[in-house]
Design a protein around this motif. Structure first.
Motif, short mmCIF file in Angstrom:
data_model
loop_
_atom_site.label_atom_id
_atom_site.label_comp_id
_atom_site.label_asym_id
_atom_site.label_seq_id
_atom_site.Cartn_x
_atom_site.Cartn_y
_atom_site.Cartn_z
N LEU A 100 0.85 -1.19 0.00
CA LEU A 100 0.00 0.00 0.00
C LEU A 100 0.88 1.25 0.00
O LEU A 100 1.86 1.32 0.74
CB LEU A 100 -0.88 0.03 1.25
CG LEU A 100 -2.16 -0.79 1.26
CD1 LEU A 100 -2.68 -0.92 2.69
CD2 LEU A 100 -3.21 -0.14 0.37
N LEU A 101 0.51 2.23 -0.80
CA LEU A 101 1.21 3.51 -0.83
C LEU A 101 0.18 4.62 -0.61
O LEU A 101 -0.77 4.75 -1.39
CB LEU A 101 1.91 3.71 -2.18
CG LEU A 101 2.61 5.06 -2.40
CD1 LEU A 101 3.74 5.25 -1.40
CD2 LEU A 101 3.13 5.16 -3.83
N PHE A 102 0.36 5.40 0.47
CA PHE A 102 -0.53 6.52 0.78
C PHE A 102 0.17 7.83 0.44
O PHE A 102 1.32 8.05 0.83
CB PHE A 102 -0.88 6.52 2.27
CG PHE A 102 -1.90 5.49 2.66
CD1 PHE A 102 -3.20 5.87 2.97
CD2 PHE A 102 -1.57 4.15 2.73
CE1 PHE A 102 -4.15 4.92 3.34
CE2 PHE A 102 -2.51 3.19 3.10
CZ PHE A 102 -3.81 3.60 3.41
N LEU A 103 -0.54 8.69 -0.28
CA LEU A 103 0.00 9.99 -0.67
C LEU A 103 -0.91 11.10 -0.15
O LEU A 103 -2.14 11.02 -0.32
CB LEU A 103 0.08 10.11 -2.19
CG LEU A 103 0.76 8.97 -2.96
CD1 LEU A 103 0.53 9.13 -4.45
CD2 LEU A 103 2.24 8.96 -2.66
N ASN A 104 -0.33 12.13 0.47
CA ASN A 104 -1.18 13.24 0.87
C ASN A 104 -1.31 14.23 -0.30
O ASN A 104 -0.78 14.01 -1.39
CB ASN A 104 -0.71 13.90 2.16
CG ASN A 104 0.54 14.74 2.00
OD1 ASN A 104 0.95 15.10 0.91
ND2 ASN A 104 1.17 15.04 3.12
N GLN A 105 -2.00 15.34 -0.05
CA GLN A 105 -2.33 16.25 -1.15
C GLN A 105 -1.13 17.01 -1.69
O GLN A 105 -1.22 17.67 -2.72
CB GLN A 105 -3.37 17.27 -0.65
CG GLN A 105 -4.67 16.64 -0.23
CD GLN A 105 -5.57 17.64 0.48
OE1 GLN A 105 -6.21 18.47 -0.17
NE2 GLN A 105 -5.60 17.58 1.79
N HIS A 106 0.00 16.90 -0.99
CA HIS A 106 1.16 17.70 -1.37
C HIS A 106 2.25 16.86 -2.02
O HIS A 106 3.31 17.39 -2.37
CB HIS A 106 1.69 18.43 -0.14
CG HIS A 106 0.60 19.08 0.65
ND1 HIS A 106 -0.05 20.20 0.23
CD2 HIS A 106 -0.01 18.71 1.81
CE1 HIS A 106 -1.00 20.52 1.10
NE2 HIS A 106 -0.98 19.63 2.07
N ALA A 107 2.00 15.57 -2.19
CA ALA A 107 3.00 14.69 -2.79
C ALA A 107 3.09 14.92 -4.30
O ALA A 107 2.08 15.14 -4.97
CB ALA A 107 2.65 13.23 -2.51
N THR A 108 4.29 14.85 -4.82
CA THR A 108 4.52 14.88 -6.26
C THR A 108 4.85 13.47 -6.71
O THR A 108 5.76 12.83 -6.17
CB THR A 108 5.69 15.83 -6.62
OG1 THR A 108 5.36 17.14 -6.19
CG2 THR A 108 5.94 15.83 -8.11
#
Length: 333
Positions: A100-108
């Protein structure tokens, strides 16, 4: 994963067919708002989430390079089979089956082309979804759980993603399969089922904090995650000095990081965990209160009683009387 489910996810989509027919770049209209310029790179939730939904799902598009982009929502990616290669905030990550990979709204993020057997699912989540899910994760606060959620929703984090190597954690794999199945079929009460499933997913992930990876450039985030996991598993004997020594760090530095990242001191977090565990034992077991005090790390029973009353406004015995009646426990202790 269930073969029928994997077969559904493997079906070549219209978008993928156009790529196989010779399309060389992604169809921006599927991801970016009509007002977005060709140079903008923020994928719009209005394009990828159906109207009114706080969470939605779609299989990851294969066979093409997905250029560098950000999102105005939280995203997590589950690898159903095969693997995919990503660059997130400049760090390369290869997701393997069950990860699983979680990205927040600021990830590129940038994604390299996937093959036909490389099946991944993207979940798009508006931040307010967590306001619904968190109450489903139990009334008692969890510093570890709240820290993980804050990593996904807060601004100005040192890093913007969490990577979970949970392919061998059966409950997590079962929950992900259930979530995908529910979202594909959209049966009655599917919204509530999806919310409850994500809540259970987070509860299980916090039970396996040792399998969470943070960006290599985020020392403070890594230390905080390790501290919270250490308190969760070793609360009876945990000490700031022992943790700092094991990590090869000085006590002042660790203490400062904990306060900055969680807003609490190590002592407060440890006390919170010990009392949370004591409340659970008072409600669910008939063990003598003195034994419960020792089991959570308080050898001085009198101190435990004073501390418990100060925090909860009642004695441990009264707490047991108020919360254990339905369990049929003895109230003599």
């Amino acid at each position: 994963m269930n073969k029928d489910l994997l077969q559904k996810l493997s079906t070549i989509t219209e978008e993928e067919q156009s790529i196989l027919n010779g399309e060389k770049v992604i169809n921006r209209a599927l991801y970016y708002s009509a007002e977005t310029s060709k140079d903008a790179d923020e994928i719009d939730s209005a394009r990828v989430l159906k109207n009114g939904r706080l969470i939605d799902m779609r299989p990851h598009v294969r066979f093409i390079h997905f250029p560098k982009h950000t999102h105005n929502y939280v995203e997590f990616i589950y690898m159903c089979s095969g693997s995919t290669r990503h660059i997130v905030d400049g760090q390369e990550i290869t997701l393997k089956e069950g990860d699983l990979l979680f990205l927040n709204q600021h990830a590129t993020q940038e994604i390299f082309p996937a093959g036909e057997k490389d099946i991944a699912v993207n979940f798009m989540i508006l931040p307010e979804f967590f306001d619904v899910v968190l109450p489903m994760m139990g009334a008692k606060p969890s510093a570890l759980r709240e820290f993980i959620v804050s990593c996904l929703t807060r601004k100005d984090m040192q890093s913007n993603f969490l990577y979970f190597s949970v392919s061998d954690v059966v409950p997590v794999q079962n929950l992900m399969e259930n979530l995908i199945w529910n979202m594909l079929n959209a049966d009655k009460n599917s919204r509530t089922i999806n919310q409850a499933t994500v809540g259970l997913l987070f509860l299980n992930l916090t039970n396996h904090a040792e399998l969470i990876h943070v960006p290599s450039n985020s020392f403070e985030q890594e230390i905080t995650l390790k501290v919270l996991s250490y308190i969760d598993t070793s609360y009876k004997t945990a000490s700031l000095q022992d943790f700092a020594k094991a990590e090869g760090a000085d006590v002042y530095t660790v203490s400062r990081i904990i306060k900055k990242e969680t807003g609490e001191t190590f002592k407060a977090l440890l006390q919170q965990k010990r009392l949370e565990r004591a409340c659970n034992l008072l409600s669910r077991s008939a063990a003598p209160i003195s034994d419960i005090a020792v089991s959570v790390g308080y050898d001085n029973t009198s101190f435990f009683h004073r501390l418990f009353r100060r925090v909860y406004g009642c004695s441990p015995r009264d707490y047991r009387l108020q919360n254990a009646s339905s369990a049929g426990l003895s109230h003599e202790n």
